[in-house]
Design a protein around this motif. Sequence first.
Motif, PDB file in Angstrom:
ATOM      1  N   LEU A 111      52.348  47.775  28.675  1.00  0.00           N
ATOM      2  CA  LEU A 111      50.938  47.386  28.638  1.00  0.00           C
ATOM      3  C   LEU A 111      50.576  46.335  29.695  1.00  0.00           C
ATOM      4  O   LEU A 111      49.516  46.446  30.325  1.00  0.00           O
ATOM      5  N   PRO A 112      51.399  45.292  29.921  1.00  0.00           N
ATOM      6  CA  PRO A 112      51.037  44.321  30.963  1.00  0.00           C
ATOM      7  C   PRO A 112      50.900  44.962  32.348  1.00  0.00           C
ATOM      8  O   PRO A 112      49.970  44.638  33.097  1.00  0.00           O
ATOM      9  N   ALA A 113      51.804  45.859  32.697  1.00  0.00           N
ATOM     10  CA  ALA A 113      51.720  46.525  34.005  1.00  0.00           C
ATOM     11  C   ALA A 113      50.497  47.424  34.081  1.00  0.00           C
ATOM     12  O   ALA A 113      49.818  47.482  35.115  1.00  0.00           O
ATOM     13  N   ALA A 116      47.259  47.105  36.688  1.00  0.00           N
ATOM     14  CA  ALA A 116      46.703  48.207  37.486  1.00  0.00           C
ATOM     15  C   ALA A 116      45.215  48.384  37.198  1.00  0.00           C
ATOM     16  O   ALA A 116      44.418  48.656  38.115  1.00  0.00           O
ATOM     17  N   ILE A 117      44.818  48.205  35.935  1.00  0.00           N
ATOM     18  CA  ILE A 117      43.409  48.358  35.566  1.00  0.00           C
ATOM     19  C   ILE A 117      42.548  47.298  36.245  1.00  0.00           C
ATOM     20  O   ILE A 117      41.481  47.594  36.808  1.00  0.00           O
ATOM     21  N   TRP A 153      38.527  46.928  43.014  1.00  0.00           N
ATOM     22  CA  TRP A 153      38.220  47.935  44.039  1.00  0.00           C
ATOM     23  C   TRP A 153      36.894  48.632  43.735  1.00  0.00           C
ATOM     24  O   TRP A 153      36.043  48.786  44.629  1.00  0.00           O
ATOM     25  N   THR A 154      36.687  49.053  42.483  1.00  0.00           N
ATOM     26  CA  THR A 154      35.437  49.740  42.132  1.00  0.00           C
ATOM     27  C   THR A 154      34.236  48.810  42.264  1.00  0.00           C
ATOM     28  O   THR A 154      33.150  49.228  42.688  1.00  0.00           O
ATOM     29  N   VAL A 192      42.219  37.565  40.027  1.00  0.00           N
ATOM     30  CA  VAL A 192      43.223  36.741  40.705  1.00  0.00           C
ATOM     31  C   VAL A 192      44.018  35.927  39.678  1.00  0.00           C
ATOM     32  O   VAL A 192      45.257  35.802  39.785  1.00  0.00           O
ATOM     33  N   VAL A 193      43.330  35.389  38.677  1.00  0.00           N
ATOM     34  CA  VAL A 193      44.030  34.626  37.636  1.00  0.00           C
ATOM     35  C   VAL A 193      45.043  35.517  36.920  1.00  0.00           C
ATOM     36  O   VAL A 193      46.169  35.091  36.616  1.00  0.00           O
ATOM     37  N   TRP A 194      44.669  36.767  36.667  1.00  0.00           N
ATOM     38  CA  TRP A 194      45.602  37.676  35.987  1.00  0.00           C
ATOM     39  C   TRP A 194      46.843  37.932  36.832  1.00  0.00           C
ATOM     40  O   TRP A 194      47.947  38.039  36.284  1.00  0.00           O
ATOM     41  N   LEU A 195      46.690  38.039  38.146  1.00  0.00           N
ATOM     42  CA  LEU A 195      47.857  38.246  38.994  1.00  0.00           C
ATOM     43  C   LEU A 195      48.841  37.085  38.857  1.00  0.00           C
ATOM     44  O   LEU A 195      50.060  37.288  38.778  1.00  0.00           O
ATOM     45  N   PHE A 196      48.325  35.860  38.823  1.00  0.00           N
ATOM     46  CA  PHE A 196      49.194  34.694  38.606  1.00  0.00           C
ATOM     47  C   PHE A 196      49.831  34.753  37.217  1.00  0.00           C
ATOM     48  O   PHE A 196      51.012  34.433  37.050  1.00  0.00           O
ATOM     49  N   LEU A 197      49.047  35.179  36.223  1.00  0.00           N
ATOM     50  CA  LEU A 197      49.589  35.300  34.879  1.00  0.00           C
ATOM     51  C   LEU A 197      50.698  36.340  34.823  1.00  0.00           C
ATOM     52  O   LEU A 197      51.762  36.114  34.218  1.00  0.00           O
ATOM     53  N   PHE A 198      50.474  37.464  35.455  1.00  0.00           N
ATOM     54  CA  PHE A 198      51.455  38.542  35.418  1.00  0.00           C
ATOM     55  C   PHE A 198      52.773  38.093  36.059  1.00  0.00           C
ATOM     56  O   PHE A 198      53.854  38.447  35.581  1.00  0.00           O
TER      57      PHE A 198
END
Length: 300
Positions: free
Chosen positions: A166-168, A172-173, A179-180, A288-294
């Motif tokens: 689910l995190p991955a 991606a979502i 992008w959209t 961007v915050v989610w990328l750091f979280l991931f």
Amino acid sequence: MSTETEEQKYEKYYVPEQSPWPIIGAVGLFVLAFGAGHFIQQSSGKVGNDGSFGWLIFLFGLAIMIYMVWSWWRDTIRESMSGLYSEQMDRSFRQGMLWFITSEVMFFAAFFGGLFYARALVVPWLGGEGANAMTHAILWPDFIPQWPLTETPDGRTTQAMGPMGLPAINTAILLTSSWTLTIAHHALKDGNRATLLNYTVITAMLGIIFLGLQVWEYHHAYSEMGLTLGSGIYGSTFFMLTGFHGLHVTIGTIFLIVLSIRCSQGHFKPENHFAYEAGAWYWHFVDVVWLFLFIFVYIL
């Protein structure tokens, strides 16, 4: 002639009429805080036996806040659509949004700082690093300092949430949603109303899917992994960071839904669409915050 020159030199600045919404918002915040505090007291057994009274006050305060925000934004939209705002007003809105996002950056920086403090300092100290060897030997001789901290010094165990699954998918979502939304923003600048509406709606739907999957992830963590808010420092930091991010995704999704409705009604022009840009800035910030979280919560 000189008077006309002076008028041309300085652009007009719109000053709105007196508004009731600030005082209504202040009252709503007071009722909201009072209800929340009373609910916590009642739930803890300090006042009465039931927290329903405080909960009702909290909901009443929340209703006031929703009414205030809805009405204030409605008036702002009407003023903007009427052409009352000047370029100076547009610059003021931009500065306000930039400072707001800056404050949000500091908000998450504090939580990431707490995560770093726990991982890099507290856990090694509990493991006997530095001058804490005797404390470790006396209090927790079997404690293994590692991260994720799946076994606390008092013996409680849990499981770590890995990056796969689910995190991955959620990563991606969110990347796809950026992008959209970028496609929709460029369509707005080009005057392509159909693409603007379609891709804004798609972005809002991706936000809803993200939230649904995060709820599923939380349910899996609590029911199958034993990962809860009470699972030591790892559980508390995990839910603190992902939970506050989820709250921001919820706000951003509501923002996108409102933008979709406004797009369907023909709002926004290529030369005047700051409200849409504000929503795009906020959504990209959330991504961007989610990328750091991931990276720092799920992978490392």
